[in-house]
Design a protein around this motif. Structure first.
Motif, mmCIF file in Angstrom:
data_model
loop_
_atom_site.group_PDB
_atom_site.id
_atom_site.type_symbol
_atom_site.label_atom_id
_atom_site.label_comp_id
_atom_site.label_asym_id
_atom_site.label_seq_id
_atom_site.Cartn_x
_atom_site.Cartn_y
_atom_site.Cartn_z
ATOM 1 N N ASP A 491 0.829 -1.210 0.000
ATOM 2 C CA ASP A 491 0.000 0.000 0.000
ATOM 3 C C ASP A 491 0.863 1.260 0.000
ATOM 4 O OD1 ASP A 491 -2.287 -1.486 -0.005
ATOM 5 O OD2 ASP A 491 -2.599 -1.375 2.173
ATOM 6 N N ASP A 494 2.059 2.033 -3.399
ATOM 7 C CA ASP A 494 1.025 2.706 -4.197
ATOM 8 C C ASP A 494 0.928 4.183 -3.817
ATOM 9 O OD1 ASP A 494 0.430 0.348 -5.490
ATOM 10 O OD2 ASP A 494 -1.172 -0.212 -4.074
ATOM 11 N N HIS A 495 1.006 4.456 -2.523
ATOM 12 C CA HIS A 495 0.959 5.852 -2.062
ATOM 13 C C HIS A 495 2.145 6.637 -2.613
ATOM 14 C CE1 HIS A 495 1.441 9.264 0.725
ATOM 15 N NE2 HIS A 495 0.129 9.193 0.872
ATOM 16 N N ARG A 497 3.657 6.134 -5.420
ATOM 17 C CA ARG A 497 3.391 6.447 -6.829
ATOM 18 C C ARG A 497 2.395 7.600 -6.949
ATOM 19 N NH1 ARG A 497 3.561 0.536 -7.704
ATOM 20 N NH2 ARG A 497 5.444 0.066 -8.918
ATOM 21 N N ASP A 498 1.415 7.628 -6.041
ATOM 22 C CA ASP A 498 0.427 8.719 -6.066
ATOM 23 C C ASP A 498 1.092 10.070 -5.814
ATOM 24 O OD1 ASP A 498 -1.550 6.875 -6.521
ATOM 25 O OD2 ASP A 498 -2.154 6.719 -4.410
ATOM 26 N N GLN A 499 2.194 10.060 -5.076
ATOM 27 C CA GLN A 499 2.914 11.298 -4.783
ATOM 28 C C GLN A 499 3.908 11.671 -5.882
ATOM 29 O OE1 GLN A 499 2.315 13.299 -2.045
ATOM 30 N NE2 GLN A 499 0.590 11.884 -1.737
ATOM 31 N N GLU A 502 8.426 7.286 -8.251
ATOM 32 C CA GLU A 502 8.430 5.922 -8.763
ATOM 33 C C GLU A 502 9.423 5.085 -7.953
ATOM 34 O OE1 GLU A 502 6.845 2.954 -10.951
ATOM 35 O OE2 GLU A 502 6.268 5.077 -11.004
#
Length: 814
Positions: A491, A494-495, A497-499, A502
């Motif tokens: 998780d 994923d967070h 990547r949202d920010q 990479e």
């Protein structure tokens, strides 16, 4: 420049009209009439009518002036240069075209009178005409050279001409003019030479600066300390360090004595390009010549010497600086404190800190951070916190870096409460915590296993709009994986990547390591598979993590397999992981595979570290394989690693145990030639090897006198060398000597060595007692053996069961 010249011309014209009475006596009547018509006119029709009348008169009569007449008039005005210059201008203004003779005359008049402004003004106009192609200056210069006999006047004229060319901002034309002047015999002054050099240097034309300098040197022009400063500064700016050094040496040989500015330019230039040896030498010369020199230059040299870890020389510079009367400042001490802290020499760093405080120099947060970091580097974490508290109480301004060091120290000790309090203290002091401070707290909680607290700090970080970086995510991901919170780790990715961040190979490597440490090797293998197929950059980071992960889980074979796989794919794992793999293989006795790992590293241009070599050599020595041990020992030295006395001794001992005493002796000689001082252990190994070699050769069958001679000859050389090195025998060495005497049936000598050991205050160990007791037993002297055994037991030492069995056997034989 042009407005100034116009004002100068109007001033000269006014002077000419004020002196009109004098001019009527020396100038022609025609010129007088021309000049006095406007003065005598009382026509009231206005300025326009007067100006028209004058223009008409000028047009009608200007052609009656001759070059000889104007030149003669100028000569008559030689003692009145201002009037002469005004006359020259007025004749020109009424349409007269001056030729070489009239120009030469006015130039000589102004040169003799040292009228620099007027002469530069005149040359400026000529140079401007040259640019438009209306006139050539060279015939005028040549005519001036032939008509003027005063060398000083010619030099002054050349100076003014150079100035005029410089004002035109044409470097190429100015250089060409300078060359022509020199070739025609003009001798520009040192002042104008420096003006020209500075003009060229300011334009960044170092090639032209060097060309002008070489020409000045060729024509033996006056070169002074300003020349030295200008040329060397230009060369340093152009990064032509070697040429700057050459010019400096040349001008010193010419007799030019550098001043403060020249020395500063030279020293700063040398330091800027890492020539600290020469800068240090120049500084010594400055001290010898007692040239005034600012503290800044001393600091610059100290900074350079500290960069090269030449701290004793830097301290000498500081000492000389104070002897010369310059007060050391915060920078002087800062360089030394920082360098000693980097080296881990806390005592020296504190000495300079104390000296700094005693001189009343206020410390800053940078020096505080150096000292605290050094304490942490030396694992003196508690002391780092104590010093931080003292600095804080003293009122020294502490920046965010210092607070971060203190927070990291508290985290290292597991005192997260104090670490959090420091973060709040920062906020109260107006210092804004950044990503590094929050990451420090997150790491501290993760190290302590308080992963939920780490997550809370992370959430607070997001709420305060402080953006986590890749390091923050990697630490938190690793913490989740180590605690078995694998879903939370995914998780977080994923967070991330949202920010807009990479995950890198390092992120996956951290996850792989965390999975393995958390007992989830399968997921780690899946991550490696994903990384290989997604073509992530620096995939070797993931391979390295996988190797360490397998080793942590006890799967050395799997670690070897993944290592080989990475090499075959061209992704060699990092040296740390290789070293760990080699270490595990050596512990397990799998030396052939360990050697293969080393060989594959070398084939891929990765040299194993000294520790890996040492462990491999040690393992082969322990296994009695001296051939392979020596192979890797020689390879280690060829690769640039240095072997220490311990490694030499290990290999020597292996040779002795295998009966290759001569090889051990040869290796001992190599160690001496390499400049490595042998210790008592090395000598003990050789002594033991010599004695055992004699036993193997059957020396007990020879006469006792012969055995004594052989024994003494073999040990005398080594003992003599030990004495020369002022090396005292220790208990193991005495034990070896006692064993040799016992086996040679020299029990009295053996007992003498034992007593000598006691007299020196050395406490014999179990091995020493056992050796002498065995010697007594072998010769049937059981009572002495029992007495020594009792003494041994009185000292609290107990021999093993095997020893008692041997003693009882000897009793029964008797």
């Amino acid at each position: 420049m042009v407005p100034m010249l116009l004002r100068l011309q109007r001033k000269c014209n006014a002077e000419w009209f004020r002196q009109s009475t004098v001019l009527t006596l020396k100038a022609s009547s025609f010129l007088f009439s021309v000049l006095t018509v406007p003065a005598q006119s009382d026509d009231s029709s206005g300025d326009e009518k007067l100006s028209f009348a004058l223009d008409e008169l000028v047009k009608k009569r200007s052609h009656y002036l001759s070059s000889g007449h104007v030149a003669q008039t100028l000569r008559c005005l030689r003692r009145r240069p201002a009037i002469a210059f005004a006359y020259f201008r007025d004749t020109e203004s009424i349409g007269f075209n001056h030729d070489l003779s009239t120009y030469s005359e006015i130039i000589q008049i102004l040169s003799h009178a040292r009228q620099r402004k007027m002469l530069v003004c005149l040359f400026f106009e000529l140079v401007s005409r040259i640019k438009t192609g209306n006139i050539d200056i060279l015939p005028l210069i040549d005519h001036l050279r032939r008509s003027c006999t005063n060398s000083h006047a010619l030099s002054f004229a050349s100076d003014c001409l150079i100035m005029a060319y410089i004002d035109c901002h044409d470097r190429q034309m100015t250089m060409e003019l300078f060359s022509h002047l020199c070739s025609l015999g003009f001798v520009p002054s040192g002042w104008s030479c420096n003006v020209l050099l500075k003009f060229l240097a300011d334009s960044g034309e170092s090639d032209m600066v060097v060309a002008a300098y070489e020409q000045m040197k060729c024509f033996h022009l006056t070169l002074d300390v300003h020349t030295l400063d200008i040329v060397t500064r230009s060369l340093f700016q152009a990064k032509r360090v070697d040429k700057a050094i050459k010019v400096w040496a040349e001008m010193i040989e010419m007799g030019v004595k550098p001043d403060t500015h020249a020395y500063s330019t030279f020293v700063f230039g040398l330091c800027s390009f890492g020539k600290y040896d020469l800068a240090y030498a120049a500084l010594r010369e400055i001290n010898r010549e007692r040239v005034p020199f600012g503290a800044m230059a001393y600091n610059k040299v100290m900074e350079g010497l500290c960069k090269e870890n030449r701290l004793e020389e830097a301290e000498t510079v500081l000492e000389n600086m104070t002897k010369q009367g310059y007060a050391a400042d915060v920078y002087s001490y800062s360089y030394l404190i920082q360098s000693y802290c980097k080296m881990g020499n806390l005592l020296k760093a504190l000495d300079h800190y104390d000296a700094m405080v005693s001189h009343g120099i206020e410390i800053n947060s940078h020096i505080v951070s150096y000292l605290l970091q050094c304490l942490r580097k030396l694992r003196m974490t508690s002391q780092a916190i104590e010093h931080f508290q003292k600095f804080r109480e003293s009122g020294v301004h502490l920046d965010g870096v210092v607070f971060n060091i203190a927070m990291a120290a508290y985290c290292e000790l597991g005192n997260m409460v104090e670490a959090v309090m420091l973060l709040n203290e920062m906020k109260g002091a107006g210092l804004a915590p950044d990503t590094i401070h929050y990451t420090c707290l997150i790491d501290g909680y993760c190290q302590k296993g308080e992963i939920q607290n780490a997550r809370q700090v992370f959430d607070e970080m997001l709420k305060t709009n402080i953006k986590p970086d890749i390091v923050t995510y990697n630490i938190l991901v690793s913490g989740f994986c180590k605690r078995g919170l694998f879903l939370e780790a995914y998780d977080l990715i994923d967070h991330m990547r949202d920010q807009g961040l990479e995950p890198s190979s390092l992120t996956y490597g951290v996850m792989i390591d965390g999975f393995c440490r958390g007992g989830n090797v399968c997921d780690a293998e899946v991550l490696l598979y994903i990384g290989r197929n997604s073509r992530i950059d620096n995939i070797e980071v993931m391979y390295s993590a996988m190797v360490c992960g397998y080793l942590h889980s006890g799967s050395t074979d799997d670690a070897c397999a993944i290592f080989v796989k990475s090499v075959l794919e061209g992704n060699i794992v990092d040296p740390f992981s290789c070293a760990k793999l080699i270490s595990n293989l050596c512990k397990e006795g799998n030396l052939k595979v360990a050697s293969t790992v080393c060989s594959m590293m070398l084939e891929n241009n990765v040299v194993p570290d000294a520790i890996s070599y040492s462990k491999l050599i040690s393992a082969y020595c322990k296994a009695g394989d001296t051939k392979n041990a020596r192979f890797w020992f020689d390879d280690m030295k060829e690769r640039g690693h240095s072997a220490d006395v311990i490694l030499y001794t290990l290999l020597m001992n292996a040779y002795c145990k295998c009966g290759e005493v001569q090889e051990a002796c040869n290796l001992f000689d190599l160690m001496i030639h390499a400049g490595i001082k042998p210790d008592i252990v090395a000598f003990t190994v050789l002594l033991d090897g010599h004695l055992k070699e004699l036993l193997r050769k059957g020396w007990q069958n020879s006469a006792k006198e012969g055995r004594s001679f052989t024994l003494r000859a073999k040990t005398k050389q080594l003992l003599s060398t030990m004495k020369e090195m002022k090396m005292e025998l220790d208990v193991p060495c005495y034990t070896v000597l006692i064993d040799g005497q016992c086996k040679a049936e020299f029990l009295e000598e053996a007992r003498g060595l034992f007593d000598e050991m006691l007299q020196k205050g050395l406490a014999p160990d179990v091995q020493a007692y056992t050796t002498l007791i065995n010697g007594y037993c072998s010769q049937g002297e059981i009572e002495k053996a029992e007495d020594l055994l009792q003494e041994m037991e009185d000292r609290g030492m107990k021999p093993d069961v095997l020893f008692f069995s041997v003693l009882n056997k000897k009793k029964n034989e008797i």
